[in-house]
Design a protein around this motif. Structure first.
Motif, short mmCIF file in Angstrom:
data_model
loop_
_atom_site.label_atom_id
_atom_site.label_comp_id
_atom_site.label_asym_id
_atom_site.label_seq_id
_atom_site.Cartn_x
_atom_site.Cartn_y
_atom_site.Cartn_z
N CYS A 188 21.68 75.93 65.54
CA CYS A 188 20.97 76.09 64.27
C CYS A 188 21.90 76.63 63.20
N SER A 201 11.59 73.67 64.07
CA SER A 201 12.73 72.76 63.87
C SER A 201 13.02 71.98 65.13
N LEU A 216 16.26 72.12 66.06
CA LEU A 216 17.63 72.63 66.12
C LEU A 216 17.98 73.27 67.46
#
Length: 499
Positions: free
Chosen positions: A344, A429, A431
């Motif tokens: 991330c 997300s 990520l």
């Protein structure tokens, strides 16, 4: 003569008004001072954008404007005006205000480019003496005062805030996001001239930059900014609301407007932005939750940050109630994303390096949260955001970073520190899937640096946070952690190495 700064570039800065000294024929001045770029190591894309926007505006104004290339503002003013009387709109930083006060021929008028006069905000804030200046209260006051998204005396749709509807995680298939591509400008001869000048300054050893200088991604003229606003409202606004807090590795823009740099350069008036969004809703072209979310960003948060910058005073920037003093490490200052293993942080830092931009959630919950957990000096963090983002200005970053991101004011602006473990990033997300760390692990070789950092932060500031109603429950959770000793050891030894 009227002096236009590089963030006062739209037509609303030239409208005659009583007491302003401006007429349709007032000679204009703009000064490009190289000393600005010596004082800070700015992102190359930011330097390019600001200079391109200033030169585009000068080309539009033609013979009416005197455009000066100078080493300093004072030198440029002496060359252009001598002892001639000069007016300016209120600048957007305390440093610029101090400079104006040292120049006897300069008269400073009211600020433009915002929805609420500073005196009106001060009166509103003084009326809340002894109470928190909540952004939500201010936002409602602005909407009522400007009749913005109102149905009679009440909010459109019966609710002031649709934030609850605007927290969806990203779709599992990133290509399923229902949004058209954002507006992107085309470079021209002015951009080529700017790039040549910046290359020459670097070669001469006069200035240095961080980040990469790719093609210009953001508007540098009024026409480009209007085109970007039109494209957002007509093709992207509808999908903005639900996913405004989500993050995608391959799509950092998603449904965001990309209008912040145009607003902060003065190419767009915030009133035209929110009014156009409201008109789209009333015409049935965009859902209310998306329109309200965008209006809240512009008429709520942006306006609130501007007003607090001036209301809290210049000493606010030095707030540091958590006593964080660690310096920013070199890899962070150099935007060296390649050395970062946490997917991330690697992804977001690379976005900043390559474009000078990410949207508000990566700024707050990836970049700002990491700095907070590591205990970095909030003044240095503020300066970094100012330098490295194309839309970063002193008035933007002092409240956003000192007050919200780093909680350095102890709660004058927000009610809790904005930081989290890896579970939030994983939920909001895509990520975490490709990361070597596991969002649920606090310790061990796969421990997520955000999860470990979150609990270490709570432990370090337990005495302060256990009395805060919004953090007390999380602090009590420290007593249930069997690995707290290992977390403390990890926090002591992580140093300034990239995670």
């Amino acid at each position: 003569m009227h002096w236009l700064f590089g963030d006062q570039l739209g037509p609303h800065f030239l409208r005659p008004a009583e007491g302003s000294g401006l007429t349709r024929d007032t000679p204009l001045l703009m000064i490009e001072a190289r000393s600005v770029f010596r004082r800070r190591r700015f992102h190359r894309a930011k330097a390019h954008l600001v200079l391109s926007a200033m030169r585009h505006r000068a080309a539009e104004l033609g013979d009416r404007i005197t455009y000066i290339h100078a080493d300093t503002y004072r030198e440029g003013l002496d060359r252009a005006a001598g002892k001639r009387r000069v007016t300016v709109h209120h600048p957007t930083s305390y440093a610029a205000v101090r400079l104006m006060r040292r120049l006897p021929q300069v008269t400073v008028g009211p600020a433009r480019g915002f929805l609420v006069p500073m005196d009106d905000f001060a009166a509103w804030a003084d009326g809340h003496s002894g109470r928190s200046l909540r952004q939500e209260d201010f936002y409602r006051w602005v909407r009522q005062g400007r009749d913005l998204l109102m149905d009679g005396d009440g909010p459109a749709g019966g609710r002031w805030n649709f934030d609850h509807d605007n927290r969806r995680p990203p779709p599992r298939d990133a290509s399923a996001l229902p949004v058209s591509a954002p507006y992107r400008p085309r470079e021209d001869d002015i951009d080529n001239e700017v790039r040549h000048d910046l290359d020459r300054w670097v070669k001469d050893g006069d200035v240095s930059f961080v980040g990469r200088d790719g093609p210009r991604l953001f508007p540098a003229s009024r026409a480009e900014a209007r085109a970007a606003l039109r494209r957002f409202v007509e093709h992207r606004l509808g999908a903005f609301g639900p996913y405004e807090d989500a993050m995608l590795a391959a799509d950092p823009v998603m449904s965001h407007s990309l209008l912040s740099s145009s607003l902060n350069l003065g190419l767009l008036d915030p009133a035209e932005c929110v009014e156009r969004a409201e008109a789209a809703w009333r015409a049935g072209q965009a859902p209310l939750n998306s329109v309200e979310g965008f209006v809240r960003q512009v008429a709520g948060w942006r306006e609130y940050v501007w007003q607090l910058y001036w209301y809290f005073g210049e000493e606010y920037r030095h707030s540091n109630v958590l006593r964080h003093t660690a310096p920013l490490p070199g890899w962070w200052n150099d935007l060296d994303a390649d050395d970062v293993r946490a997917h991330c942080l690697h992804t977001v830092l690379a976005q900043v390096r390559d474009t000078g931009w990410t949207h508000h959630i990566p700024r707050l919950m990836v970049l700002g949260s990491h700095a907070l957990q590591r205990g970095w000096d909030p003044a240095e963090v503020t300066d970094w955001f100012h330098r490295c983002f194309v839309d970063g200005y002193d008035w933007v970053m002092v409240p956003n970073v000192v007050g919200m991101s780093q909680y350095a004011d102890g709660g004058r602006m927000t009610t809790k520190p904005y930081t989290s473990g890896g579970s939030y990033i994983n939920r909001m997300s895509d990520l975490c899937g490709r990361c070597g760390y596991r969002p649920g692990d606090r310790t061990g070789k796969h421990a997520c640096p955000y999860t470990a950092g979150y609990w270490a932060f709570l432990d370090r500031h337990r005495a302060r946070l256990e009395h805060n109603p919004r953090t007390a429950r999380a602090v009590r959770g420290l007593d249930r952690l069997a690995d707290l000793t290992e977390l403390r050891r990890r926090a002591r030894t992580c140093g300034d190495a990239p995670p």
